[in-house]
Design a protein around this motif. Structure first.
Motif, PDB file in Angstrom:
ATOM      1  N   GLN A 142       0.834  -1.206   0.000  1.00 44.72           N
ATOM      2  CA  GLN A 142       0.000   0.000   0.000  1.00 44.72           C
ATOM      3  C   GLN A 142       0.870   1.258   0.000  1.00 44.72           C
ATOM      4  O   GLN A 142       0.521   2.265  -0.620  1.00 44.72           O
ATOM      5  CB  GLN A 142      -0.947  -0.006   1.196  1.00 44.72           C
ATOM      6  CG  GLN A 142      -2.056  -1.050   1.075  1.00 44.72           C
ATOM      7  CD  GLN A 142      -2.845  -1.169   2.359  1.00 44.72           C
ATOM      8  OE1 GLN A 142      -2.300  -1.530   3.405  1.00 44.72           O
ATOM      9  NE2 GLN A 142      -4.126  -0.874   2.311  1.00 44.72           N
ATOM     10  N   ALA A 174       1.823   1.941  -3.409  1.00 49.71           N
ATOM     11  CA  ALA A 174       0.723   2.513  -4.193  1.00 49.71           C
ATOM     12  C   ALA A 174       0.636   4.027  -4.020  1.00 49.71           C
ATOM     13  O   ALA A 174       0.280   4.750  -4.958  1.00 49.71           O
ATOM     14  CB  ALA A 174      -0.603   1.859  -3.797  1.00 49.71           C
ATOM     15  N   ILE A 175       0.960   4.530  -2.813  1.00 50.51           N
ATOM     16  CA  ILE A 175       0.861   5.977  -2.580  1.00 50.51           C
ATOM     17  C   ILE A 175       2.210   6.688  -2.716  1.00 50.51           C
ATOM     18  O   ILE A 175       2.266   7.916  -2.695  1.00 50.51           O
ATOM     19  CB  ILE A 175       0.233   6.293  -1.201  1.00 50.51           C
ATOM     20  CG1 ILE A 175       1.096   5.749  -0.052  1.00 50.51           C
ATOM     21  CG2 ILE A 175      -1.178   5.748  -1.113  1.00 50.51           C
ATOM     22  CD1 ILE A 175       0.566   6.117   1.335  1.00 50.51           C
ATOM     23  N   ARG A 199      -5.163  -1.917  -2.708  1.00 46.39           N
ATOM     24  CA  ARG A 199      -4.153  -0.879  -2.973  1.00 46.39           C
ATOM     25  C   ARG A 199      -4.786   0.314  -3.687  1.00 46.39           C
ATOM     26  O   ARG A 199      -4.483   1.473  -3.380  1.00 46.39           O
ATOM     27  CB  ARG A 199      -3.018  -1.450  -3.836  1.00 46.39           C
ATOM     28  CG  ARG A 199      -2.088  -2.381  -3.124  1.00 46.39           C
ATOM     29  CD  ARG A 199      -0.876  -2.714  -3.965  1.00 46.39           C
ATOM     30  NE  ARG A 199      -1.189  -3.570  -5.092  1.00 46.39           N
ATOM     31  CZ  ARG A 199      -1.171  -4.890  -5.074  1.00 46.39           C
ATOM     32  NH1 ARG A 199      -0.866  -5.518  -3.947  1.00 46.39           N
ATOM     33  NH2 ARG A 199      -1.440  -5.598  -6.150  1.00 46.39           N
ATOM     34  N   SER A 200      -5.655   0.021  -4.648  1.00 45.42           N
ATOM     35  CA  SER A 200      -6.290   1.093  -5.425  1.00 45.42           C
ATOM     36  C   SER A 200      -7.144   1.993  -4.549  1.00 45.42           C
ATOM     37  O   SER A 200      -7.099   3.224  -4.673  1.00 45.42           O
ATOM     38  CB  SER A 200      -7.146   0.467  -6.537  1.00 45.42           C
ATOM     39  OG  SER A 200      -7.804   1.455  -7.269  1.00 45.42           O
ATOM     40  N   ARG A 252      -4.868   4.177  -2.446  1.00 38.98           N
ATOM     41  CA  ARG A 252      -4.298   5.286  -3.234  1.00 38.98           C
ATOM     42  C   ARG A 252      -5.337   6.384  -3.445  1.00 38.98           C
ATOM     43  O   ARG A 252      -5.050   7.572  -3.288  1.00 38.98           O
ATOM     44  CB  ARG A 252      -3.793   4.767  -4.577  1.00 38.98           C
ATOM     45  CG  ARG A 252      -3.202   5.876  -5.437  1.00 38.98           C
ATOM     46  CD  ARG A 252      -2.877   5.435  -6.846  1.00 38.98           C
ATOM     47  NE  ARG A 252      -2.580   6.613  -7.656  1.00 38.98           N
ATOM     48  CZ  ARG A 252      -1.361   7.060  -7.924  1.00 38.98           C
ATOM     49  NH1 ARG A 252      -0.311   6.442  -7.466  1.00 38.98           N
ATOM     50  NH2 ARG A 252      -1.188   8.139  -8.665  1.00 38.98           N
ATOM     51  N   GLU A 257      -4.886  10.244  -2.057  1.00 33.80           N
ATOM     52  CA  GLU A 257      -4.783  11.335  -3.032  1.00 33.80           C
ATOM     53  C   GLU A 257      -5.770  12.461  -2.715  1.00 33.80           C
ATOM     54  O   GLU A 257      -5.493  13.629  -2.979  1.00 33.80           O
ATOM     55  CB  GLU A 257      -5.063  10.769  -4.425  1.00 33.80           C
ATOM     56  CG  GLU A 257      -4.628  11.663  -5.546  1.00 33.80           C
ATOM     57  CD  GLU A 257      -4.600  10.925  -6.875  1.00 33.80           C
ATOM     58  OE1 GLU A 257      -3.949  11.448  -7.797  1.00 33.80           O
ATOM     59  OE2 GLU A 257      -5.217   9.853  -6.996  1.00 33.80           O
TER      60      GLU A 257
END
Length: 519
Positions: A243, A246-247, A384-385, A388, A392
């Motif tokens: 994770q 992902a970020i 993960r998506s 993110r 964001e």
């Protein structure tokens, strides 16, 4: 494979006939037009895979045509062909979302390469990823069987996460299945490694032990200090290493990443144990001894992480850093997040700012309970998506962007990770046994030894003894612990949910990232 359809728009089309024939010989269907108006009409009426677009045309320019095409179908890839290399043009074209650009005069092979990059990208990435993973498969296999030490395990896990993310891009179910088998084997070996060494790691005479939760501040945070430069320690609850990856690109927009490090979470890999250990700088057994009124066991009523600010203060005193001016902020909801955004500039007056941000843990728990989140975060890729997407648009990122132009240091970490559980195993206990799915403690636990790491004496694991004769068990790999009562219901209800508290690479090997502002 379906024939790719190309639209080539250029007012000097007659001079490009040899280029068109070359592309047709390579298997592309090419439609040629000599002005932007016809191109716009064509795109409205026909499916197109890629547009090759001349920038300088009479009547309506390439950039104007580009804008119209994107308004019809924003996802059509466009390659801009231009004689003009000025920076302003390139900025405007890139801002208009071109996928590539070529400088005239163009060579047919240049055009072919650009088309392959756009149309065949996924297939080429999949082929390259498969080949590279096949080459690395043996290296990983050998590393797993070479008696890895704690630093080796960190590198193995990072490599596994790297390949997991590469597989995601490649979209190859067959290779993903091979990879998943290797990852499962890694977790099997990691469980054996932790079972053999954990008691030594948390003993007073630990030798060759990894940095663990209770040593994080001493060895990974405070050495990063620089007088006169505010340091922000951000703890994002329950953040796995994948994770973080992902970020990471979002952080990299505003901050320079200096070091991507890891440490081992203590057991249980659960918030009330691991996070209290981080802030107190002590194992749970020592927190209970030193702060008997502040420590709470699982079965005690009330919040288990309500004294973190006191623990930080006491740890700084013990480490002779009590002169540091520090703040502590915990964000549990969006309103508190907005307060952080509004007040973040005031934190620049402190030497150390500790910010606990509780979102990922809420996501994993809510995902268990809510059907809509089970759909949104059904596996590791979507988990993960969602992470993110949250970060964001989060108040945390807004707050950090507000101070990214100041000279600051930033350390991002977590207390533990989580693992997607798939395999229910039976445990029998009395009424006082805890309800956690990845660990349990109680007086009369009955279990299969092969399924868990057991500590009949909690003190050997650095843990308090909640009741006389109480023992702890920790689930291995992707197991989760179920009682025989309503076994099938709970086995199905919790299967494929993200849980923490046990022993897996995902839960124990967690990130600590050091950054500075780019200014």
């Amino acid at each position: 494979m379906a024939v790719a359809k190309i639209l080539w728009v250029d007012d000097e089309m007659e001079s490009l006939q040899s280029h068109i024939m070359f592309l047709q010989q390579k298997g592309y269907e090419v439609n040629a037009l000599n002005n932007g108006h016809d191109a716009i009409d064509f795109v409205q009426q026909n499916p197109i895979d890629v547009v090759l677009l001349d920038e300088s045309m009479p009547g309506i320019t390439g950039l104007e045509t580009l804008s119209k095409i994107k308004s019809i179908n924003a996802s059509i890839p466009v390659i801009l062909v231009t004689k003009n290399e000025t920076e302003n043009l390139m900025d405007e074209a890139i801002g208009s979302q071109i996928n590539d650009y070529l400088i005239k005069p163009v060579n047919p092979n240049q055009v072919l390469l650009s088309l392959k990059k756009i149309i065949d990208n996924k297939r080429l990435v999949a082929e390259k990823t498969t080949t590279a993973y096949q080459q690395d498969f043996r290296h990983l296999f050998m590393a797993l069987n070479d008696n890895p030490k704690h630093q080796d395990w960190i590198e193995i896990y990072k490599k596994l996460v790297y390949w997991e993310l590469e597989m995601e891009k490649a979209d190859s179910p067959e290779m993903l299945e091979v990879f998943q088998t290797q990852k499962n084997e890694a977790n099997t070996e990691f469980f054996k490694y932790v079972s053999k060494n954990y008691a030594d790691w948390v003993s007073a005479n630990a030798v060759d032990a990894p940095v663990m939760s209770h040593q994080l501040f001493q060895f990974k945070v405070l050495p990063h200090f620089e007088p006169g430069v505010p340091t922000f320690f951000i703890l994002i609850d329950n953040l796995r290493y994948d994770q973080w990856k992902a970020i990471q690109p979002i952080f990299a927009e505003s901050f320079r990443i200096l070091e991507e490090d890891s440490f081992f979470s203590i057991l249980p890999t659960a918030t009330q144990y691991a996070r209290n250990a981080i802030f107190a700088g002590l194992l749970p057994i020592d927190i209970e001894k030193k702060f008997p009124d502040l420590w709470k066991n699982d079965e005690d009523e009330g919040g288990k992480n309500l004294n973190e600010e006191i623990f930080i203060q006491e740890q700084l005193k013990r480490l002779r850093k009590s002169d540091l001016k520090f703040s502590y902020t915990k964000v549990l909801n969006h309103t508190q997040g907005q307060d952080l955004v509004n007040n973040v500039h005031n934190l620049l007056n402190n030497d150390l700012n500790v910010i606990v941000y509780n979102f990922v843990d809420m996501l994993s728990h809510a995902r268990t309970e809510m059907e809509v989140l089970k759909e949104l975060a059904s596996d590791e890729t979507s988990y993960r998506s969602v992470t993110r997407s949250w970060f964001e648009h989060s108040p945390l990122y807004q707050a950090l962007k507000k101070i990214s132009d100041k000279k600051i240091k930033l350390i991002v970490s977590t207390d533990h990770g989580s693992v997607r559980v798939k395999n229910p195993v039976k445990v029998i206990g009395d009424k006082q046994t805890t309800t956690n799915l990845r660990y349990k403690h109680g007086r009369n636990l009955n279990y299969e030894n092969k399924d868990v790491l057991a500590f009949k004496d909690p003190k050997l694991a650095g843990l308090p003894v909640p009741t006389v004769n109480s023992s702890y068990i920790f689930a291995k790999e992707d197991n989760f612990l179920c009682y025989p009562n309503n076994y099938n219901y709970y086995a199905n209800y919790y299967k494929n949910t993200f849980q923490h508290g046990g022993i897996s690479l995902e839960e124990m090997v967690v990130p600590v990232i050091k950054m500075i502002s780019k200014e």
